[in-house]
Structures are given as structure tokens and as C-alpha cells.
Design a protein around this motif. Sequence first.
Motif, mmCIF file in Angstrom:
data_model
loop_
_atom_site.group_PDB
_atom_site.id
_atom_site.type_symbol
_atom_site.label_atom_id
_atom_site.label_comp_id
_atom_site.label_asym_id
_atom_site.label_seq_id
_atom_site.Cartn_x
_atom_site.Cartn_y
_atom_site.Cartn_z
ATOM 1 N N ALA A 83 0.829 -1.205 0.000
ATOM 2 C CA ALA A 83 0.000 0.000 0.000
ATOM 3 C C ALA A 83 0.863 1.254 0.000
ATOM 4 O O ALA A 83 0.583 2.221 -0.715
ATOM 5 N N ALA A 84 1.944 1.243 0.791
ATOM 6 C CA ALA A 84 2.851 2.393 0.826
ATOM 7 C C ALA A 84 3.473 2.629 -0.547
ATOM 8 O O ALA A 84 3.602 3.780 -0.991
ATOM 9 N N GLY A 88 2.189 5.953 -2.372
ATOM 10 C CA GLY A 88 3.269 6.924 -2.544
ATOM 11 C C GLY A 88 3.528 7.231 -4.007
ATOM 12 O O GLY A 88 3.676 8.400 -4.395
ATOM 13 N N ALA A 89 3.573 6.195 -4.844
ATOM 14 C CA ALA A 89 3.794 6.399 -6.279
ATOM 15 C C ALA A 89 2.633 7.163 -6.903
ATOM 16 O O ALA A 89 2.839 8.087 -7.700
ATOM 17 N N SER A 268 -5.901 6.382 -4.039
ATOM 18 C CA SER A 268 -4.997 6.505 -2.885
ATOM 19 C C SER A 268 -5.750 6.905 -1.626
ATOM 20 O O SER A 268 -5.533 6.339 -0.546
ATOM 21 N N VAL A 269 -6.643 7.897 -1.744
ATOM 22 C CA VAL A 269 -7.382 8.377 -0.577
ATOM 23 C C VAL A 269 -8.326 7.297 -0.054
ATOM 24 O O VAL A 269 -8.506 7.138 1.162
ATOM 25 N N ALA A 306 7.225 6.158 -3.860
ATOM 26 C CA ALA A 306 7.093 4.883 -3.162
ATOM 27 C C ALA A 306 8.114 4.778 -2.036
ATOM 28 O O ALA A 306 7.791 4.375 -0.906
ATOM 29 N N LEU A 307 9.362 5.159 -2.323
ATOM 30 C CA LEU A 307 10.406 5.117 -1.300
ATOM 31 C C LEU A 307 10.099 6.072 -0.149
ATOM 32 O O LEU A 307 10.316 5.742 1.026
ATOM 33 N N ALA A 308 9.592 7.264 -0.489
ATOM 34 C CA ALA A 308 9.311 8.262 0.544
ATOM 35 C C ALA A 308 8.234 7.791 1.509
ATOM 36 O O ALA A 308 8.375 7.927 2.734
ATOM 37 N N LEU A 309 7.147 7.207 0.990
ATOM 38 C CA LEU A 309 6.071 6.776 1.883
ATOM 39 C C LEU A 309 6.464 5.526 2.661
ATOM 40 O O LEU A 309 6.075 5.372 3.827
#
Length: 350
Positions: A83-84, A88-89, A268-269, A306-309
Motif C-alpha cells: 500500500a505504501a 506513494g507512487a 490513494s485516498v 514509493a520510497l518516501a512513503l
Amino acid sequence: MVKKDLTKDELQSIHNDKPYKRKLAYLILSFGWIAVILAIVSSIYFGASNIHYATVWKGIFFYNPTNSTHVIIHDLRLPRALAAVFVGAGLAVSGAIMQGMTRNPLASPSILGVTSGSLFFMAIAFAFFPNLTYRNSLLFSFVGAGVGAALVFSIVAVAKGGNATVKLALAGSAISSLLSALSTAIGLRFNVSKDMSYWYAGGIAGIQLNQLKYVMPIIIIGIVIAIILSRSITVLSLGEGVATGLGQKTKFVRFTGIVVVLLLTGASVSIAGMIGFIGLVIPHITRFLVGSDYRFIIPCSAILGALALLGADILARMINAPFETPVGAVTAIIGVPFFLYLARKEGGAL
């Protein structure tokens, strides 16, 4: 009028990108997914009780339903990590599209009312359709995203004078506040505040695989369409005159881009709630790293988002362990100062 036969070199000179940025873009595209996979493994490892990396590998690829640790990995931690990645993406790509099409550095789903619009319609779904399936709740989220964006751009269109960047930010803040207040009122009036609190805080804990099976294809399709549109968005980011002079169908590009933004944000939301500033910060970081060509900005934003989330979610679990901090709060800690910096830089003092 700009001539229609601009060469590739002329377009490159307009962007004025440095050669090393192209190499960095290829580096991110080549090895970024390896970093994402490693981050997924790390996300599964961290939790109330750390799971050995070898067990993580076995739980993913050699799943044993009688092993309690494997069940935790398969039913709780792997869906959360996936999911992250997709949220994120999706948010990062939608932010990149909005910034490219509007030529506004403050454009992002959370600031332009798209996220709050989705949440408002999710509140309506909880209040009036309590037995609604998750698949149908996705439709409410998509419609809400469209309504929120339409309200913001309508206000900007009728407003006179002032800096366009600041007008868009102020209109987005006003509509977001209004829709958030209405969502809270609906939650209190119909006693669904507890159900809505998860979406307000923003988080990816407790997400199930049966939810991801609806969201993942939508986000993948949205990102693929965004990549197909990326060259057109690059031209559009140079300005309406340049895009028209090159023979681009700007209305079609804008319409398709908006549809993609609504798909990515709505999906996403519906699964993670209000996770702000990923769509604002990541496109700026990506543009700084790889230059102004959206053929690189969009796929690189997906990887970095994706990495950030994933990183924010891991940090959220570590800040006050064994309790969890909402991941939306972590992204806001970074995003709010960045937003204020951009607002002052682009529009003068607020």
C-alpha cells in the motif's frame, strides 16, 4: 507564435538541463526498483516485534498458513508495504502531472482540494450508505476528488487580480478547510467520526489484500497513462503558446491528465486517507535531480514517492514505539515547511 518545427536540441535548450541529470534519471530508473524492494523488506521487518529477514523471505515466497509469523507477514505487513508503494507512487505522479499542466509549483492533490474532496464524499458514504462495499466506496472517492478540484479551479477562474500561484494555494486551502469541516460535521451528526478518524489521520495500517486488488490496477493504469502523456506534459509545461505552436491538442492533454490525477488520488485516498505533501515535495525533488523532462520526472517520481512513503511509514512506527504515529503526521512535518518555503519563493510573503 512559436514555429511548429522546433528541433529536439531547441527543446533541450529551453529546458536547459545539465547532462548529469539525464544520467541520474537513468540511474534512478535502473536501480530505484531495487531500493523499493529492499525498503519493502525493511518495512515488513519492522513492527511491534521485529521479524528476521530470512523469515520475511520465507513468509513471502514459501507461505505456510499454519505458521503464525507467516500469517502476520502475509495478512498484515506485506499489504501495508505494498500500500505504501502504490499510494506513494500514485500521489507523487499525480502531483507531478498537476505541476506540469498548471505550471504551478504549489499544485498537489492535498493542496488543491482533491484529497479533501475525496474525504468529504467518503464521509457521505459512511453516513448514508453504511453497508457500501469497498468497490463502490472507490466511486465516491473518485467523484469527491473531481468535485474538490472543480471547486478550487472555479474560484481561481472567477477571482480577479493577484498572483496566480498564491490564488491557487489560497483557494485550495479554503476549499480544503470547508470540505474538511463539512466532513467533520457529517461524522458528528451521523456518529461516524470514529470510522472517519482513520482517513483524517492518514495511514496504511490494517490494509488488506482484498482492498489492494481494486486499488493496485487503478494506480498502475494511471501511472502508465501518465508515462504515455509525459512528452505532451513536457511541452505543455513550456507554456500554452509553445504547446499550441507545436500543434499539441492542449485540451485533450489537460482533460486526460485531470482524469489520471483523479484516478490516482481517488484510489490513494480511498485506501490510505489524507496523506499530504507527498504529491507536493516529491515532484520538486525529482525535478531537481533529473531535470525538466516529464518523460523522466513521472516514472522517477513514482519510484521516489514509493520510497518516501515506505520510509515515512517505517519512521512512524519508530518514533513512539511500540505505539504508532499516523504516517500523515510524519509527511506533514516535512511538507508544511516545504510548502511555506515554496509559497514565499513563488508568490512573495503570504
